[in-house]
Design a protein around this motif. Structure first.
Motif, PDB file in Angstrom:
ATOM      1  N   GLY A   1      24.655   1.330 -11.634  1.00  0.00           N
ATOM      2  CA  GLY A   1      25.724   2.058 -12.320  1.00  0.00           C
ATOM      3  C   GLY A   1      25.193   2.888 -13.474  1.00  0.00           C
ATOM      4  O   GLY A   1      24.016   2.823 -13.836  1.00  0.00           O
ATOM      5  N   PHE A   2      26.085   3.677 -14.062  1.00  0.00           N
ATOM      6  CA  PHE A   2      25.735   4.527 -15.204  1.00  0.00           C
ATOM      7  C   PHE A   2      26.711   4.258 -16.343  1.00  0.00           C
ATOM      8  O   PHE A   2      27.874   3.939 -16.086  1.00  0.00           O
ATOM      9  CB  PHE A   2      25.770   6.009 -14.790  1.00  0.00           C
ATOM     10  CG  PHE A   2      24.738   6.351 -13.756  1.00  0.00           C
ATOM     11  CD1 PHE A   2      23.413   6.526 -14.115  1.00  0.00           C
ATOM     12  CD2 PHE A   2      25.090   6.467 -12.418  1.00  0.00           C
ATOM     13  CE1 PHE A   2      22.449   6.822 -13.156  1.00  0.00           C
ATOM     14  CE2 PHE A   2      24.149   6.757 -11.453  1.00  0.00           C
ATOM     15  CZ  PHE A   2      22.820   6.936 -11.826  1.00  0.00           C
ATOM     16  N   PRO A   3      26.230   4.330 -17.600  1.00  0.00           N
ATOM     17  CA  PRO A   3      24.892   4.695 -18.057  1.00  0.00           C
ATOM     18  C   PRO A   3      23.836   3.708 -17.557  1.00  0.00           C
ATOM     19  O   PRO A   3      24.140   2.562 -17.245  1.00  0.00           O
ATOM     20  CB  PRO A   3      25.003   4.646 -19.591  1.00  0.00           C
ATOM     21  CG  PRO A   3      26.458   4.637 -19.905  1.00  0.00           C
ATOM     22  CD  PRO A   3      27.126   3.997 -18.732  1.00  0.00           C
ATOM     23  N   ALA A   4      22.578   4.171 -17.529  1.00  0.00           N
ATOM     24  CA  ALA A   4      21.468   3.330 -17.103  1.00  0.00           C
ATOM     25  C   ALA A   4      20.221   3.676 -17.917  1.00  0.00           C
ATOM     26  O   ALA A   4      20.071   4.806 -18.399  1.00  0.00           O
ATOM     27  CB  ALA A   4      21.197   3.525 -15.619  1.00  0.00           C
ATOM     28  N   ILE A   5      19.346   2.694 -18.072  1.00  0.00           N
ATOM     29  CA  ILE A   5      18.084   2.889 -18.774  1.00  0.00           C
ATOM     30  C   ILE A   5      16.995   3.159 -17.747  1.00  0.00           C
ATOM     31  O   ILE A   5      16.850   2.430 -16.768  1.00  0.00           O
ATOM     32  CB  ILE A   5      17.704   1.642 -19.608  1.00  0.00           C
ATOM     33  CG1 ILE A   5      18.787   1.336 -20.640  1.00  0.00           C
ATOM     34  CG2 ILE A   5      16.352   1.835 -20.278  1.00  0.00           C
ATOM     35  CD1 ILE A   5      18.961   2.398 -21.712  1.00  0.00           C
ATOM     36  N   VAL A   6      16.225   4.210 -17.966  1.00  0.00           N
ATOM     37  CA  VAL A   6      15.120   4.575 -17.079  1.00  0.00           C
ATOM     38  C   VAL A   6      13.814   4.381 -17.849  1.00  0.00           C
ATOM     39  O   VAL A   6      13.662   4.875 -18.972  1.00  0.00           O
ATOM     40  CB  VAL A   6      15.250   6.036 -16.603  1.00  0.00           C
ATOM     41  CG1 VAL A   6      14.106   6.392 -15.655  1.00  0.00           C
ATOM     42  CG2 VAL A   6      16.600   6.263 -15.933  1.00  0.00           C
ATOM     43  N   LYS A   7      12.867   3.657 -17.241  1.00  0.00           N
ATOM     44  CA  LYS A   7      11.612   3.333 -17.928  1.00  0.00           C
ATOM     45  C   LYS A   7      10.410   3.625 -17.044  1.00  0.00           C
ATOM     46  O   LYS A   7      10.459   3.442 -15.826  1.00  0.00           O
ATOM     47  CB  LYS A   7      11.557   1.841 -18.293  1.00  0.00           C
ATOM     48  CG  LYS A   7      12.558   1.376 -19.322  1.00  0.00           C
ATOM     49  CD  LYS A   7      12.350  -0.112 -19.623  1.00  0.00           C
ATOM     50  CE  LYS A   7      13.285  -0.602 -20.719  1.00  0.00           C
ATOM     51  NZ  LYS A   7      13.041  -2.040 -21.034  1.00  0.00           N
ATOM     52  N   THR A   8       9.327   4.052 -17.687  1.00  0.00           N
ATOM     53  CA  THR A   8       8.046   4.086 -16.992  1.00  0.00           C
ATOM     54  C   THR A   8       7.543   2.642 -16.872  1.00  0.00           C
ATOM     55  O   THR A   8       7.967   1.763 -17.617  1.00  0.00           O
ATOM     56  CB  THR A   8       7.023   4.930 -17.765  1.00  0.00           C
ATOM     57  OG1 THR A   8       6.904   4.435 -19.104  1.00  0.00           O
ATOM     58  CG2 THR A   8       7.449   6.394 -17.816  1.00  0.00           C
TER      59      THR A   8
END
Length: 300
Positions: free
Chosen positions: A138-145
């Protein structure tokens, strides 16, 4: 006099943390050298070597090695750390523990296996199915390397459209990339807890809060800190995550979640300038005391 080495790259050799550690080691009558691990050459053979080469010079083995390389631990540095371990030198943290947390997905797999609370986490595979991500995260979402520290490589996708734009930008930089995506915990916007653990014991806890509207609260990104009282859940999550990841020394980041906490991530090379500043705890001495115990230098 007991001697030891702090391994860190040149840009960190004059850092607050390195300076404080040198001070505390000196206070405990321990001679410590700061060594760039990229200047170390290792030889592997059946002979039991009693020295190691630094810039071509043979130096006697230290009693202990304290790697301060964290997510910047390259293959060469890892090989150097492992070499010390094979030669019987006490290493804090060890090579496997550093490996456990360098890869954020792997560390979350270990934490989940240990039944510890973490945000829902997915490894994104190519081609990325945005609809699948929306359904399961779902969103919002955290995107990480996969690897990173100090809040670098961490992004917020508030909508599906923003997520697609972020992916397009990533593909321009590198067509095939490895990133993970996590559920966004709304209670923790702009704030989190940093818990410092030594030998599975909490030695300091502070709340970090962003001064602007940034969702990240890192002190290095301009946030500020406040001492925070440790309760049973904080103590348990911090000590158990450190234990599960086999870390002697750890920085555990906790997210606020509906009156409780979840583990955001764990660091093998935690900075502690903010912790000492805001909590007035002598973190460097706690680390030095632990290393003394590990090497049996109780009366040194």
């Amino acid at each position: 006099m007991v001697s030891g080495w702090i391994l860190c790259k040149p840009k960190f050799q004059d850092s607050y943390e390195t300076t404080r550690l040198i001070e505390e080691f000196k206070n405990h009558n321990i001679d410590v050298k700061v060594i760039n691990p990229n200047e170390i050459d290792i030889f592997v053979n059946k002979e039991n070597r009693s020295s190691i080469l630094v810039n071509g010079e043979s130096l006697p083995l230290p009693k202990f090695v304290f790697p301060r390389t964290g997510s910047g631990t390259t293959y060469h540095i890892k090989a150097v750390i492992r070499h010390f371990e094979r030669m019987g030198v006490v290493v804090v943290n060890g090579s496997e523990a550093i490996d456990n947390v360098k890869d954020k997905l792997y560390s979350h797999q270990i934490l989940a296996q240990s039944n510890l609370d973490i945000p829902k986490t997915m490894l994104l595979k190519h081609p990325i199915d945005v609809e699948f991500v929306e359904k399961h995260i779902g969103f919002p979402a955290i995107v990480k390397t996969i690897s990173g520290s100090y809040g670098r490589g961490v992004f917020l996708a508030e909508t599906k459209k923003q997520f697609k734009q972020l992916l397009s930008l990533a593909e321009l930089t590198k067509p095939s990339y490895n990133i993970i995506i996590q559920e966004f915990i709304k209670d923790t916007w702009g704030k989190d807890l940093r818990v410092l653990v030594v030998n599975n014991k909490v030695v300091g806890c502070m709340m970090r809060q962003a001064k602007d509207d940034d969702f990240r609260a890192n002190i290095t990104r301009g946030g500020e800190g406040f001492p925070y009282e440790v309760n049973e859940q904080i103590e348990w999550l911090a000590s158990e995550s450190s234990k599960a990841l086999d870390l002697d020394i750890a920085g555990v980041d906790l997210l606020f979640d509906n009156g409780g906490f979840k583990i955001c991530e764990v660091n093998s090379n935690p900075g502690f300038e903010g912790m000492e500043k805001y909590t007035k705890k002598n973190v460097a001495e706690e680390m030095v005391q632990f290393i003394k115990m590990k090497i049996g230098a109780f009366d040194e």
